[in-house]
Design a protein around this motif. Sequence first.
Motif: not given
Length: 398
Positions: A28, A76, A79, A81-84, A87, A96-97, A99-100
Amino acid sequence: MSEVKEQGVIAGAENDSENLLVVRNLKKYFPIKSSFFKMTVGNVKAVDGVSFSIKRGTTMGLVGESGCGKSTTGRTILRLQEKTEGEVIFDGQDIFKLSKEELRKLRPRIQIIFQDPYSSLSPRLPIGEIIGEAVREHNIVPKEEIDDYITRVMEACGLQEWHKNRYPHEFSGGQRQRICIARALALNPEFILCDEPVSALDVSIQAQIINLLRDLQKQFGLTYLFISHDLSVVEHISDTVGVMYLGNMVEYSETEKIYSKPLHPYTMALFSAIPVPDPDYKMNRIVLQGSIPSPANPPSGCKFHTRCEKCMEICKTVSPEMREVEPGHFCACHLYDPDLDKTATSADTAKTEEKPADKTPDKEIAIEKETAGKESAKEKPADDPSKKDNGKPKGKKK
């Protein structure tokens, strides 16, 4: 990520169905923007390649200095915060894969207890509404059973039914933290991130909250990631421990192994600061020189080499890999690289063999000069005392 890391911490975790959470090479970075054109001129590497796994129903402690990236790692993972890069596998799903809509369905299963119980509770809502808001939103129980359900959750956390209509400012610090625990527990989670949940409390209240968390874990089969800088608390509650330094995991093992035999120099220094309740015991405190470097401009090679007493030349240029030094005990340090040890030993031996050869001629020359000086002193005739005045200049007669 290196092959060593995949074979050590990660590969075994993926093949083991007992693991609820697997984190692989998580990064991150926060961009640094220029003041005028708002261009990215650098990155703050808050989390820089962290990997670990947590088994179902167990607790992992995450420790390190302030600013090393513990809380950012936890946020992170959830989620928030979004990762850089990397996995996060939760129960076989990459978070992180999703959907909302899929992430919204997953939210009740992963919860967080925030560090500050004063700012994490809305001052405008009564306690019953704070705990029951998410219960209604996610349809945890039918509407007609919500009130009784909230009462059972509050009682499990040491709160009374008549507390429902009271506001957060009417409670003490320990009671507020119990409310935060009840809010997280109300959604029937499987995993709870405890972000320094007892750091703002006094010692007696800390013990109550820790015992409450352990009792709830046994009762509901919860899995914890316990972030803290209090090493004694982590030893008490954790099954495994990970040590972070400047965004990296430097050591990872079972609690008993890592506390009885720390391997990394940073872990040794960190554990040497644990107070011992014995006035006659002399602590061998390891004091680190300097301060933690900036994550915006970390040192090359091993990030700890600027403060390490055992630093070698390779530490300044090559980043160490996470290795399984002992069964289940992982460490990222060049001191435990078997290939490096052989190279260092051969180099030291070669230097030792060269040193006597270089010094022998110098010693022989010095001995020869000293002998020659003594011989010349013996051959030189002694001065005659009667002739001492002959060499003196005589003054003029008046």
